[in-house]
Design a protein around this motif. Structure first.
Motif, mmCIF file in Angstrom:
data_model
loop_
_atom_site.group_PDB
_atom_site.id
_atom_site.type_symbol
_atom_site.label_atom_id
_atom_site.label_comp_id
_atom_site.label_asym_id
_atom_site.label_seq_id
_atom_site.Cartn_x
_atom_site.Cartn_y
_atom_site.Cartn_z
ATOM 1 N N THR A 99 2.904 -3.623 -4.346
ATOM 2 C CA THR A 99 2.176 -2.473 -3.821
ATOM 3 C C THR A 99 0.952 -2.928 -3.024
ATOM 4 N N ALA A 100 0.687 -2.249 -1.899
ATOM 5 C CA ALA A 100 -0.493 -2.496 -1.062
ATOM 6 C C ALA A 100 -0.628 -3.969 -0.686
ATOM 7 N N SER A 101 0.478 -4.574 -0.243
ATOM 8 C CA SER A 101 0.492 -6.011 0.004
ATOM 9 C C SER A 101 0.542 -6.395 1.478
ATOM 10 N N VAL A 102 0.730 -5.424 2.405
ATOM 11 C CA VAL A 102 0.825 -5.764 3.825
ATOM 12 C C VAL A 102 -0.051 -4.826 4.649
ATOM 13 N N ASP A 103 -0.470 -5.327 5.808
ATOM 14 C CA ASP A 103 -1.317 -4.546 6.717
ATOM 15 C C ASP A 103 -0.499 -3.680 7.665
ATOM 16 N N ALA A 104 0.717 -4.104 7.951
ATOM 17 C CA ALA A 104 1.573 -3.374 8.878
ATOM 18 C C ALA A 104 3.032 -3.611 8.513
ATOM 19 N N VAL A 105 3.855 -2.624 8.825
ATOM 20 C CA VAL A 105 5.308 -2.728 8.672
ATOM 21 C C VAL A 105 5.927 -2.425 10.024
ATOM 22 N N THR A 106 6.807 -3.302 10.478
ATOM 23 C CA THR A 106 7.543 -3.068 11.716
ATOM 24 C C THR A 106 9.022 -2.872 11.400
ATOM 25 N N VAL A 107 9.645 -1.982 12.148
ATOM 26 C CA VAL A 107 11.084 -1.725 12.027
ATOM 27 C C VAL A 107 11.644 -1.674 13.439
ATOM 28 N N ALA A 108 12.460 -2.635 13.814
ATOM 29 C CA ALA A 108 13.014 -2.696 15.156
ATOM 30 C C ALA A 108 14.510 -2.374 15.123
ATOM 31 N N GLN A 109 14.881 -1.357 15.853
ATOM 32 C CA GLN A 109 16.296 -1.043 16.091
ATOM 33 C C GLN A 109 17.027 -0.671 14.793
ATOM 34 N N ALA A 110 16.313 -0.112 13.804
ATOM 35 C CA ALA A 110 16.975 0.085 12.512
ATOM 36 C C ALA A 110 16.612 1.370 11.785
ATOM 37 N N TRP A 111 15.576 2.089 12.218
ATOM 38 C CA TRP A 111 15.132 3.248 11.436
ATOM 39 C C TRP A 111 16.251 4.262 11.219
ATOM 40 N N HIS A 112 17.144 4.395 12.167
ATOM 41 C CA HIS A 112 18.206 5.401 12.084
ATOM 42 C C HIS A 112 19.206 5.103 10.971
ATOM 43 N N TRP A 113 19.175 3.892 10.409
ATOM 44 C CA TRP A 113 20.068 3.573 9.296
ATOM 45 C C TRP A 113 19.463 3.943 7.941
ATOM 46 N N PHE A 114 18.176 4.305 7.912
ATOM 47 C CA PHE A 114 17.471 4.476 6.644
ATOM 48 C C PHE A 114 17.580 5.906 6.119
ATOM 49 N N ASP A 115 17.377 6.058 4.816
ATOM 50 C CA ASP A 115 17.047 7.339 4.210
ATOM 51 C C ASP A 115 15.560 7.561 4.495
ATOM 52 N N GLU A 116 15.238 8.477 5.410
ATOM 53 C CA GLU A 116 13.857 8.596 5.894
ATOM 54 C C GLU A 116 12.859 8.871 4.781
ATOM 55 N N ALA A 117 13.185 9.768 3.883
ATOM 56 C CA ALA A 117 12.225 10.130 2.841
ATOM 57 C C ALA A 117 11.975 8.947 1.908
ATOM 58 N N ALA A 118 13.048 8.298 1.468
ATOM 59 C CA ALA A 118 12.903 7.170 0.546
ATOM 60 C C ALA A 118 12.232 5.983 1.231
ATOM 61 N N ALA A 119 12.603 5.720 2.481
ATOM 62 C CA ALA A 119 12.002 4.605 3.202
ATOM 63 C C ALA A 119 10.515 4.867 3.461
ATOM 64 N N SER A 120 10.162 6.078 3.828
ATOM 65 C CA SER A 120 8.753 6.410 4.072
ATOM 66 C C SER A 120 7.923 6.194 2.819
ATOM 67 N N ALA A 121 8.461 6.615 1.676
ATOM 68 C CA ALA A 121 7.731 6.448 0.418
ATOM 69 C C ALA A 121 7.563 4.977 0.067
ATOM 70 N N GLU A 122 8.608 4.186 0.257
ATOM 71 C CA GLU A 122 8.531 2.762 -0.070
ATOM 72 C C GLU A 122 7.574 2.029 0.876
ATOM 73 N N ILE A 123 7.631 2.364 2.149
ATOM 74 C CA ILE A 123 6.738 1.727 3.119
ATOM 75 C C ILE A 123 5.291 2.112 2.841
ATOM 76 N N ALA A 124 5.036 3.370 2.512
ATOM 77 C CA ALA A 124 3.685 3.791 2.152
ATOM 78 C C ALA A 124 3.183 3.029 0.931
ATOM 79 N N ARG A 125 4.081 2.729 0.014
ATOM 80 C CA ARG A 125 3.694 1.992 -1.202
ATOM 81 C C ARG A 125 3.255 0.572 -0.877
ATOM 82 N N VAL A 126 3.983 -0.128 -0.010
ATOM 83 C CA VAL A 126 3.677 -1.538 0.237
ATOM 84 C C VAL A 126 2.541 -1.724 1.245
ATOM 85 N N LEU A 127 2.213 -0.670 2.019
ATOM 86 C CA LEU A 127 1.111 -0.770 2.963
ATOM 87 C C LEU A 127 -0.243 -0.665 2.256
ATOM 88 N N ARG A 128 -1.199 -1.429 2.740
ATOM 89 C CA ARG A 128 -2.569 -1.256 2.288
ATOM 90 C C ARG A 128 -3.123 0.044 2.838
#
Length: 248
Positions: A99-128
């Motif tokens: 949790t809160a371990s990175v300053d930025a998250v990049t996703v190139a050419q892949a967001w359309h493969w994700f579950d948006e709600a679950a991915a957003s929550a997980e990315i928010a968790r790992v971002l500072r």
């Protein structure tokens, strides 16, 4: 990614197309990366890093990059490109990072493969707090005739949305900002077939149909006035980006 068997099959198809992807897909322009990753960021998670196309640019910019990619074949290609980066298995919905371990998250050419709600929550968790999520897509410019014809061939029968759309990140993030960066990739005409072969639509077609379309790509390269007899050509792209800060 939504629970759709056809989409899941397409996402998994990159295991079969990893080598073509690594050899033929384009990189990302520096100005797009500078816009996506804020000044002062140090540690960046490149999520769904694939064969390392964006990872390599992030490393060149001096970021401390953690690459997460679910496909073993893609991770192997990334390691070949970037032997000093050790990619980790993981998904957008379960990165395996603290949790809160990175300053930025990049996703190139892949967001359309994700579950948006679950991915957003997980990315928010790992971002500072105040960290940035950035999404990038390279989109070919169809205003050039041969590029439009190439796109028609490789997407023939493809029902999936082709143009990137704004992410739906919910209330965990500020409203996304948008920017587009035109650029060109100098490629060998003979690699158009491999570029086509790296697309999930072709990877999941029956072999006979896939070969028919790839042969049409070869024919385009042999006969189109802008390609015929040429070794190299400029392939125009727009890199379409969104960025959003996590709240909190």
């Amino acid at each position: 990614m939504a629970d759709d068997p056809a989409r899941q099959d397409r996402a998994r198809s990159f295991d079969r197309g990893a080598q073509a992807y690594g050899r033929a897909r384009p990189s990302y322009p520096d100005d797009a990366v500078r816009w996506c990753v804020p000044e002062g960021a140090h540690r960046v998670l490149d999520l769904a890093a694939g064969t390392g196309k964006l990872t390599a640019v992030l490393v060149a910019h001096g970021f401390d990059v953690t690459a997460v990619e679910p496909s073993r074949a893609m991770r192997e290609q990334l390691t070949s490109l970037l032997p000093d980066v050790t990619p980790r298995p993981g998904t957008a919905e379960d990165t395996g990072l603290p949790t809160a371990s990175v300053d930025a998250v990049t996703v190139a050419q892949a967001w359309h493969w994700f579950d948006e709600a679950a991915a957003s929550a997980e990315i928010a968790r790992v971002l500072r707090p105040g960290g940035t999520l950035a999404l990038l897509w390279n989109v070919r410019d169809p205003s050039v005739d041969w590029v439009a014809r190439f796109g028609e061939i490789i997407h023939r029968g493809d029902a999936q949305e082709r143009e990137p759309v704004a992410p739906r990140l919910g209330d965990l993030f500020d409203e996304p900002e948008h920017a587009t960066f035109p650029w060109t990739d100098r490629i060998a005409v003979r690699t158009l077939r491999m570029l086509a072969a790296s697309r999930s639509h072709l990877l999941t077609l029956p072999a006979e149909r896939r070969e028919e379309l790839l042969d049409e790509v070869d024919e385009l390269g042999r006969t189109h006035a802008d390609l015929r007899g040429r070794d190299e050509v400029d392939l125009p792209y727009r890199t379409v980006c969104w960025r959003a800060r996590v709240r909190g």
